[in-house]
Scaffold this motif. Structure first.
Motif, PDB file in Angstrom:
ATOM      1  N   ALA A 114     -24.434  37.398 -81.468  1.00  0.00           N
ATOM      2  CA  ALA A 114     -23.947  36.298 -82.314  1.00  0.00           C
ATOM      3  C   ALA A 114     -24.045  36.688 -83.787  1.00  0.00           C
ATOM      4  CB  ALA A 114     -24.753  35.028 -82.037  1.00  0.00           C
TER       5      ALA A 114
ATOM      6  N   ALA B 178     -20.218  32.594 -74.652  1.00  0.00           N
ATOM      7  CA  ALA B 178     -21.262  31.923 -75.451  1.00  0.00           C
ATOM      8  C   ALA B 178     -20.615  31.241 -76.645  1.00  0.00           C
ATOM      9  CB  ALA B 178     -22.316  32.932 -75.906  1.00  0.00           C
TER      10      ALA B 178
ATOM     11  N   ASP C  91     -30.133  34.923 -94.525  1.00  0.00           N
ATOM     12  CA  ASP C  91     -31.467  34.918 -95.112  1.00  0.00           C
ATOM     13  C   ASP C  91     -31.344  35.392 -96.564  1.00  0.00           C
ATOM     14  OD1 ASP C  91     -30.976  37.605 -94.920  1.00  0.00           O
ATOM     15  OD2 ASP C  91     -32.487  37.984 -93.367  1.00  0.00           O
TER      16      ASP C  91
ATOM     17  N   HIS D 136     -28.615  30.452 -83.496  1.00  0.00           N
ATOM     18  CA  HIS D 136     -28.927  31.805 -83.016  1.00  0.00           C
ATOM     19  C   HIS D 136     -28.076  32.296 -81.862  1.00  0.00           C
ATOM     20  CE1 HIS D 136     -32.298  31.950 -85.705  1.00  0.00           C
ATOM     21  NE2 HIS D 136     -32.756  30.807 -85.217  1.00  0.00           N
ATOM     22  N   LEU D 137     -27.885  31.472 -80.840  1.00  0.00           N
ATOM     23  CA  LEU D 137     -27.291  31.988 -79.607  1.00  0.00           C
ATOM     24  C   LEU D 137     -25.802  31.692 -79.470  1.00  0.00           C
ATOM     25  CD1 LEU D 137     -30.196  31.407 -77.056  1.00  0.00           C
ATOM     26  CD2 LEU D 137     -29.684  33.426 -78.443  1.00  0.00           C
ATOM     27  N   VAL D 138     -25.244  31.054 -80.460  1.00  0.00           N
ATOM     28  CA  VAL D 138     -23.785  30.954 -80.540  1.00  0.00           C
ATOM     29  C   VAL D 138     -23.396  31.377 -81.952  1.00  0.00           C
ATOM     30  CG1 VAL D 138     -23.418  29.180 -78.784  1.00  0.00           C
ATOM     31  CG2 VAL D 138     -23.969  28.516 -81.121  1.00  0.00           C
ATOM     32  N   THR D 139     -22.118  31.614 -82.146  1.00  0.00           N
ATOM     33  CA  THR D 139     -21.673  32.123 -83.439  1.00  0.00           C
ATOM     34  C   THR D 139     -21.721  31.039 -84.512  1.00  0.00           C
ATOM     35  OG1 THR D 139     -20.187  33.539 -82.189  1.00  0.00           O
ATOM     36  CG2 THR D 139     -19.809  33.392 -84.554  1.00  0.00           C
ATOM     37  N   SER D 140     -22.053  31.441 -85.714  1.00  0.00           N
ATOM     38  CA  SER D 140     -21.913  30.591 -86.896  1.00  0.00           C
ATOM     39  C   SER D 140     -21.016  31.330 -87.880  1.00  0.00           C
ATOM     40  CB  SER D 140     -23.274  30.356 -87.557  1.00  0.00           C
ATOM     41  OG  SER D 140     -24.156  29.698 -86.680  1.00  0.00           O
ATOM     42  N   PHE D 141     -20.550  30.621 -88.903  1.00  0.00           N
ATOM     43  CA  PHE D 141     -19.890  31.347 -89.989  1.00  0.00           C
ATOM     44  C   PHE D 141     -20.940  32.134 -90.770  1.00  0.00           C
ATOM     45  CE2 PHE D 141     -16.820  27.853 -89.427  1.00  0.00           C
ATOM     46  CZ  PHE D 141     -15.664  28.603 -89.270  1.00  0.00           C
TER      47      PHE D 141
ATOM     48  N   LEU E  28     -20.336  27.025 -86.895  1.00  0.00           N
ATOM     49  CA  LEU E  28     -18.941  27.204 -86.468  1.00  0.00           C
ATOM     50  C   LEU E  28     -18.451  25.993 -85.678  1.00  0.00           C
ATOM     51  CD1 LEU E  28     -16.384  28.939 -85.859  1.00  0.00           C
ATOM     52  CD2 LEU E  28     -17.657  29.983 -83.990  1.00  0.00           C
TER      53      LEU E  28
ATOM     54  N   PRO F  70     -34.383  44.481 -92.356  1.00  0.00           N
ATOM     55  CA  PRO F  70     -33.680  43.191 -92.244  1.00  0.00           C
ATOM     56  C   PRO F  70     -32.521  43.365 -91.257  1.00  0.00           C
ATOM     57  CG  PRO F  70     -33.759  43.956 -94.543  1.00  0.00           C
ATOM     58  CD  PRO F  70     -34.304  45.061 -93.694  1.00  0.00           C
ATOM     59  N   PRO F  71     -32.196  42.308 -90.523  1.00  0.00           N
ATOM     60  CA  PRO F  71     -31.133  42.422 -89.516  1.00  0.00           C
ATOM     61  C   PRO F  71     -29.840  42.990 -90.104  1.00  0.00           C
ATOM     62  CG  PRO F  71     -32.131  40.240 -89.448  1.00  0.00           C
ATOM     63  CD  PRO F  71     -32.758  40.964 -90.588  1.00  0.00           C
ATOM     64  N   ALA F  72     -29.565  42.642 -91.351  1.00  0.00           N
ATOM     65  CA  ALA F  72     -28.327  43.115 -91.961  1.00  0.00           C
ATOM     66  C   ALA F  72     -28.272  44.635 -91.982  1.00  0.00           C
ATOM     67  CB  ALA F  72     -28.207  42.575 -93.376  1.00  0.00           C
TER      68      ALA F  72
ATOM     69  N   PRO G 140     -17.852  28.689 -78.900  1.00  0.00           N
ATOM     70  CA  PRO G 140     -16.458  28.888 -79.308  1.00  0.00           C
ATOM     71  C   PRO G 140     -16.305  30.193 -80.085  1.00  0.00           C
ATOM     72  CG  PRO G 140     -17.493  27.205 -80.660  1.00  0.00           C
ATOM     73  CD  PRO G 140     -18.504  27.606 -79.640  1.00  0.00           C
ATOM     74  N   PRO G 141     -15.087  30.701 -80.147  1.00  0.00           N
ATOM     75  CA  PRO G 141     -14.866  31.961 -80.867  1.00  0.00           C
ATOM     76  C   PRO G 141     -14.680  31.712 -82.352  1.00  0.00           C
ATOM     77  CG  PRO G 141     -12.792  31.171 -80.018  1.00  0.00           C
ATOM     78  CD  PRO G 141     -13.834  30.149 -79.605  1.00  0.00           C
ATOM     79  N   LEU G 142     -14.918  32.747 -83.120  1.00  0.00           N
ATOM     80  CA  LEU G 142     -14.438  32.715 -84.493  1.00  0.00           C
ATOM     81  C   LEU G 142     -12.924  32.767 -84.425  1.00  0.00           C
ATOM     82  CD1 LEU G 142     -16.816  35.381 -85.969  1.00  0.00           C
ATOM     83  CD2 LEU G 142     -16.706  32.997 -86.711  1.00  0.00           C
TER      84      LEU G 142
ATOM     85  N   ILE H 256     -17.824  36.033 -77.976  1.00  0.00           N
ATOM     86  CA  ILE H 256     -19.033  36.738 -77.551  1.00  0.00           C
ATOM     87  C   ILE H 256     -19.474  36.218 -76.177  1.00  0.00           C
ATOM     88  CG2 ILE H 256     -19.858  37.294 -79.864  1.00  0.00           C
ATOM     89  CD1 ILE H 256     -21.827  34.914 -79.583  1.00  0.00           C
TER      90      ILE H 256
ATOM     91  N   ASN I 241     -32.701  36.598 -74.293  1.00  0.00           N
ATOM     92  CA  ASN I 241     -31.887  35.927 -75.303  1.00  0.00           C
ATOM     93  C   ASN I 241     -31.682  36.739 -76.576  1.00  0.00           C
ATOM     94  OD1 ASN I 241     -31.144  33.630 -74.034  1.00  0.00           O
ATOM     95  ND2 ASN I 241     -32.823  32.374 -74.826  1.00  0.00           N
TER      96      ASN I 241
ATOM     97  N   ASN J 128     -21.262  39.054 -84.647  1.00  0.00           N
ATOM     98  CA  ASN J 128     -19.998  38.338 -84.758  1.00  0.00           C
ATOM     99  C   ASN J 128     -19.858  37.690 -86.133  1.00  0.00           C
ATOM    100  OD1 ASN J 128     -17.603  37.809 -83.344  1.00  0.00           O
ATOM    101  ND2 ASN J 128     -18.282  35.776 -82.686  1.00  0.00           N
ATOM    102  N   ARG J 129     -20.904  36.971 -86.564  1.00  0.00           N
ATOM    103  CA  ARG J 129     -20.754  36.271 -87.848  1.00  0.00           C
ATOM    104  C   ARG J 129     -20.821  37.238 -89.022  1.00  0.00           C
ATOM    105  NH1 ARG J 129     -26.226  34.417 -86.603  1.00  0.00           N
ATOM    106  NH2 ARG J 129     -27.600  35.495 -88.057  1.00  0.00           N
ATOM    107  N   MET J 130     -21.661  38.292 -88.926  1.00  0.00           N
ATOM    108  CA  MET J 130     -21.795  39.192 -90.069  1.00  0.00           C
ATOM    109  C   MET J 130     -20.545  40.045 -90.265  1.00  0.00           C
ATOM    110  SD  MET J 130     -25.621  40.720 -90.274  1.00  0.00           S
ATOM    111  CE  MET J 130     -27.059  39.674 -90.550  1.00  0.00           C
TER     112      MET J 130
ATOM    113  N   PHE K 243     -32.070  38.166 -97.962  1.00  0.00           N
ATOM    114  CA  PHE K 243     -31.482  39.500 -98.129  1.00  0.00           C
ATOM    115  C   PHE K 243     -29.953  39.427 -98.089  1.00  0.00           C
ATOM    116  CE2 PHE K 243     -29.851  43.570 -96.610  1.00  0.00           C
ATOM    117  CZ  PHE K 243     -30.507  44.483 -97.413  1.00  0.00           C
ATOM    118  N   MET K 244     -29.442  38.679 -97.120  1.00  0.00           N
ATOM    119  CA  MET K 244     -27.987  38.565 -96.991  1.00  0.00           C
ATOM    120  C   MET K 244     -27.376  37.863 -98.200  1.00  0.00           C
ATOM    121  SD  MET K 244     -26.469  39.963 -94.414  1.00  0.00           S
ATOM    122  CE  MET K 244     -24.952  39.072 -94.064  1.00  0.00           C
TER     123      MET K 244
ATOM    124  N   LEU L 260     -28.356  38.300 -76.962  1.00  0.00           N
ATOM    125  CA  LEU L 260     -27.279  37.391 -77.342  1.00  0.00           C
ATOM    126  C   LEU L 260     -27.392  37.024 -78.822  1.00  0.00           C
ATOM    127  CD1 LEU L 260     -24.839  35.676 -76.680  1.00  0.00           C
ATOM    128  CD2 LEU L 260     -26.359  33.904 -75.784  1.00  0.00           C
ATOM    129  N   ALA L 261     -28.636  36.869 -79.288  1.00  0.00           N
ATOM    130  CA  ALA L 261     -28.821  36.542 -80.706  1.00  0.00           C
ATOM    131  C   ALA L 261     -28.249  37.667 -81.575  1.00  0.00           C
ATOM    132  CB  ALA L 261     -30.308  36.324 -80.998  1.00  0.00           C
TER     133      ALA L 261
END
Ligand code: FES
Ligand SMILES: [Fe+2]
Lengths: 789, 159
Positions: free
Chosen positions: A702, A534, B58, B49-54, B41, A584-586, A536-538, A687, A695, A705-707, B60-61, A698-699
């Motif tokens: 993802a 899914a 939100d 959402h469905l691929v990575t970002s840096f 990214l 919160p997701p975090a 590109p990679p970090l 990922i 989905n 991965n970023r967090m 909270f973050m 996958l969300a």
């Protein structure tokens, strides 16, 4: 008709004027500007040359004059023409004209090199009729341009010469400056004609105002007739005069490999089983042509009614060297003298390497020493199985990615047989990297951008332009003559592609053993049993040794300390907000990093032989994720409710596949540790989508991965700071050893699977046990150094 | 409620200055509560959402990030990083005065330094701005790195 050569004159070192008369002394047929005569040169086939007439059309010429350039790299036709002596007779056709002048319009004539010959006749004709024209003659340099003086004398101000080594020929300006209604006539090499045509069309010229003649080996000729081609399946195809073998077979659905379609790249070389080919290419050597057992089917035709060609519906065997692809032979042993000169403390000294790990501690040289790093690349990273990529990165034939195995640049590519191959990214000619984009599709073959050596997607050499220049050389006896060198061994395990660089060594299953259960669990989490990459990679750089990263994967005593800044703060903030639901997701992703020591102890650590192991045997920081609607149902459909539950109850945290990667099964993440130097590591964090799952999963992946792993991740900042401080700290000389003693009994062996307390450093020790094993397995003790004189 | 081009451009410069001067509480006050700070990214990425970002942060973050920067045990910020945004004049690409919504695109150089290291990034910031109760606020912000496909060391502050 028969012509007799009556005189010759050298115009330049390679261009000669040849003048012929009728052999029986009769009258010669007339010709108009642009016409050519075709000579029959026996086994070399036929050649056509334009008639040169300085006064234009000739209704009853006394002689035919040609300007012929000897093509050093040609098929021998022009050489044969140059070899004629005065008095020799040749068979030729009457003049024919495919390049006639328009009778009324003004003319713009552009010649490239020897393409000047028909244009001389045109200019002569235009001049004699008093019509407006300009003639431009381009050549690489003045000394190699024929007829300059005479062109100047004959056409005066209408004549313009351009030399590449003096000034650029400005095609666009010349075309823009044409007189109103002028027609364009171009004769020269293909590139020039294409450029002129494009420029003329862009300048608004109509197609019927543009005339050109390609000055190259003609591939279709007047008088060509239909013939038949039979292939391995027994099917027979008729090739009409106006179609090539490739055109016909492709239209019939055959899968053929070719490139230039003008007979010079060599890629479509095909074995002739029976029949007599009519060669029209410039790549085959004279011997090959005479032998008649191979031909280039992009241009070649037949002298017999039928050709039987070695073509199968899928063309895999055709041009492959007879020998199957083999890994490169091991590098020859260096002469003892050189070995000694480059030898440091550890090279050729397995004893010294073994001494770096004493069971409970490891010497700092394993992290900071350049020689150790180089030996790791040569031994450890060559003798073990290293992750390359996921096969969903190259779903279609010809798809490739470029990456590294250890410090070795490689290409992973999907071959026409549907399998994934891993090849060193290095042209066997001069070393040029064959591909440098991170991903792409190369079609049926790779073509080196430097000198156009081409290779099938399994690495086999396809063709070399002007191949006969290597006849009788040692090229074919060396690995360079075989094509792109493949790595030692490749294994695609449930979509994950691994390579072992060394041609010989431990097998894939033996190396990974029970640890593959973590891959199984990750892939089984897809209701279809399949993952898909899914995005590109970090990609991030840590200025530390690669092993610090690998060890950290099962270091369960650092999160609550190093990540207090991120995870601890998250917990505090959330409490200050009054613990709102939904979290919160975090909180779901980051807060578990604050889990206490007891949790980590209970999590458990499992180790397998050869350095593999994982945290999270009983539960893990991934256990408490919220359920996603529809997922369990989809899983139950495939595996049954019990089966699905068994898969999803497994919550392994980090599984290390020593030495190159870590995966997280529950969130389908893979971290690839790519060593760049003793103190520099590139990490790629990939990922994957669980095919068939909602989905939302996958969300979450993802998000994780970023967090956690991005260069911008707070958790990542915590870790990188520690690695880099450790890398710097290890350069102090005060203390040589790094400690790995946590829960070490002093009598550990690593040749069986074990589960232990989740805070043990056994997995780190396990890694060093494997490290020693694969560092030394291929290390020959060097010959003792001779005493100094 | 509408804003003039000058007010919008002043706002963007002021926002950058708050980040440079580490006035994070003020900076967070510029945000509408459901906004996201997105740093893709991939070049021209469309899906956060469905691929990575840096980053796709939100409120909270963002708050967590800012709190962390000042934490007593935030070792990667001992010593602290500093940053500098050097802005080109922003483009106002969309303006809906009636709704008080604006979209701006601002090219900048972003510098971040800590100890002996300094990094320079080419970034393009795209802001969705909204005028709420007479004040310009950030509804969403997207920051694209020119070299998004390169491998990076830590980027600890906000480009
Ligand atoms: S370097 Fe590849 S063809 Fe010459
Ligand atoms: Fe960590």
């Amino acid at each position: 008709m028969k012509l007799t050569l009556t005189s010759t004159a050298n115009e330049t070192p390679t261009i000669r004027t040849l003048t012929f008369r009728d052999a029986s002394g009769g009258a010669l047929p007339g010709y108009a500007a642009g016409a050519h005569v075709t000579f029959d040169l026996g086994v070399l086939g036929t050649r056509s040359y334009s008639l040169v007439g300085w006064h234009g059309d000739a209704s009853a010429p006394e002689a035919y004059t040609f300007g012929i350039q000897c093509e050093a790299g040609g098929q021998g036709g022009s050489k044969a023409m140059h070899a004629l002596s005065v008095g020799d007779e040749v068979e030729a056709t009457a003049p024919k004209n495919d390049f006639a002048l328009n009778t009324a319009a003004p003319a713009l004539l552009i010649a490239g090199g020897i393409g000047i010959t028909p244009l001389i006749t045109m200019a002569g004709q235009l001049k004699s009729e008093g019509r407006a024209f300009q003639i431009h003659y381009t050549a690489r340099s003045r000394p190699i341009a024929a007829f300059l003086d005479r062109l100047n004398d004959s056409f005066g101000d209408s004549f313009h010469a351009h030399f590449d080594d003096e000034a650029m020929f400005d095609l666009a300006r010349v075309i823009a400056g044409r007189s109103d209604g002028a027609h364009l006539y171009v004769c020269g090499p293909r590139g020039m004609i294409e450029a002129a045509r494009e420029t003329a069309e862009a300048a608004g010229m109509a197609p019927d105002e543009i005339h050109f003649e390609l000055f190259a080996t003609p591939t279709r000729r007047e008088g060509d007739t239909a013939f038949e081609v039979e292939i391995n399946t027994g099917q027979v195809f008729t090739i009409p005069p106006d179609k090539t073998i490739i055109e016909v077979l492709e239209a019939e659905g055959l899968d053929l490999t070719y490139d230039c379609q003008r007979g010079d790249c060599g890629i479509c070389r095909t074995t002739v089983i029976s029949g007599v080919p009519d060669h029209r290419d410039v790549v085959l050597s004279a011997d090959e042509k005479m032998g008649g057992h191979v031909m280039q089917i992009c241009v070649g035709r037949a002298r017999s009614e039928r050709l039987v060609l070695d073509i199968s519906p899928r063309q895999d065997r055709r041009t492959a060297p007879a020998t199957p692809r083999q890994a490169a032979p091991a590098a020859p042993a260096l002469p003892a003298q050189i070995t000694r000169a480059t030898m440091g403390r550890y090279t050729g000294n397995p004893q010294a390497v073994r001494a770096l790990f004493n069971g409970g501690q490891v010497h700092r040289d394993v992290y900071i020493d350049r020689e150790i790093f180089d030996l790791e690349m040569k031994h450890l990273w060559s003798n073990t199985w290293i992750f390359v990529g996921h096969d969903s990165q190259t779903p279609n034939k010809g798809d490739y990615i470029t990456t590294q195995v250890g410090n070795q640049p490689v290409i992973m590519v999907r071959h026409t047989d549907g399998e994934v191959y891993v090849l060193y990214n290095r042209c066997p000619h001069k070393g040029t990297k064959i591909a440098i984009d991170r991903e792409g599709n190369t079609g049926k073959f790779f073509r080196c951008p430097y000198h156009a050596w081409s290779f099938k997607t399994d690495g086999c050499l396809l063709a070399i332009p002007l191949r006969r220049g290597y006849d009788g050389t040692t090229l074919d006896d060396t690995p360079n003559g075989q094509g792109l060198t493949p790595v030692g061994a490749v294994k695609n395990y449930r979509g994950f592609v691994f390579a072992r660089l060394a041609p010989e060594g431990i097998g894939f299953e033996d190396f990974f053993g029970g640890s593959l259960s973590s891959f199984d669990n990750m892939v089984d989490r897809s209701p279809e049993g399949r993952l898909q990459v899914a995005g590109p990679p970090l990609r991030y750089i840590n200025n530390c040794n690669w092993k610090m990263l690998v060890e950290n994967q099962t270091d369960t005593c650092h999160p609550m300390v190093a990540h207090e800044s991120s995870a601890g703060t998250a917990v505090r903030l959330y409490e200050e907000m009054g613990n709102p639901e939904p979290r919160p997701p975090a909180m779901e992703i980051i807060a578990p990093f604050m889990s206490p020591y007891e949790f980590m102890e209970g999590m458990g650590i499992r180790t397998w032989p050869n350095g593999h192991g994982h945290t999270g045997v009983n539960m893990s920081i991934h256990s408490d994720y919220s359920a996603i609607p529809g997922y369990f149902e989809a899983m139950s459909k495939t595996y049954g409710a019990d089966g699905a539950k068994a898969i999803l109850d497994e919550n392994r945290h980090n599984t290390v596949y020593f030495p190159s990667i870590m995966i997280k099964g529950p969130i389908q993440q893979l971290r690839n540790f790519i060593p760049l130097g003793p103190d520099k590591t590139l990490i790629e964090s990939w990922i994957y989508r669980l095919v068939g799952a909602p989905n939302e999963l996958l969300a979450r992946t993802a998000m994780y991965n970023r967090m956690i792993n991005a260069s911008t991740s707070m958790v990542g900042h915590d870790d990188a700071e520690m690695y880099e401080r450790a890398q710097e700290g290890l350069h102090t000389q005060g203390l040589d050893w790094v400690d790995l003693n946590r829960l070490y009994s002093g009598a550990e062996t690593y040749d069986e699977e074990r589960v232990e307390n989740g805070t043990t450093e056994r997995q780190m020790r396990n890694q060093f046990d494997a490290w020693v094993k694969f560092m030394t397995v291929s290390m020959e003790p060097a010959a003792p150094v001779e005493a100094a004189q | 409620m509408s804003a003039t081009p000058d007010q919008i451009i002043d706002f963007l410069y002021a926002e950058a200055r708050m980040l440079d001067e580490a006035l994070y509480a003020d900076w967070l006050d510029l945000w509408l509560p459901d906004g996201h700070y997105w740093m893709p990214l991939d070049f021209k990425q469309t899906d956060p959402h469905l691929v990575t970002s840096f980053l796709y942060e939100d409120f909270f973050m963002l708050k967590l990030r800012i709190e962390r920067l000042n934490g007593a045990r935030t070792f990667s910020q001992k010593p602290k990083s500093r940053c500098l945004h050097v802005l080109n004049r922003p483009f106002i690409d969309d303006a809906d005065d009636a709704a008080g919504r604006y979209k701006t695109v601002t090219a900048m150089h972003y510098l971040e330094t800590r100890l002996d290291d300094q990094m320079l990034l080419g970034v393009t910031a795209t802001h969705d701005l909204a005028v709420v109760d007479g004040a310009i606020r950030i509804a969403n912000k997207r920051v694209d790195l020119l070299n998004c496909d390169a491998a990076f060391p830590n980027i600890q502050l906000l480009p």
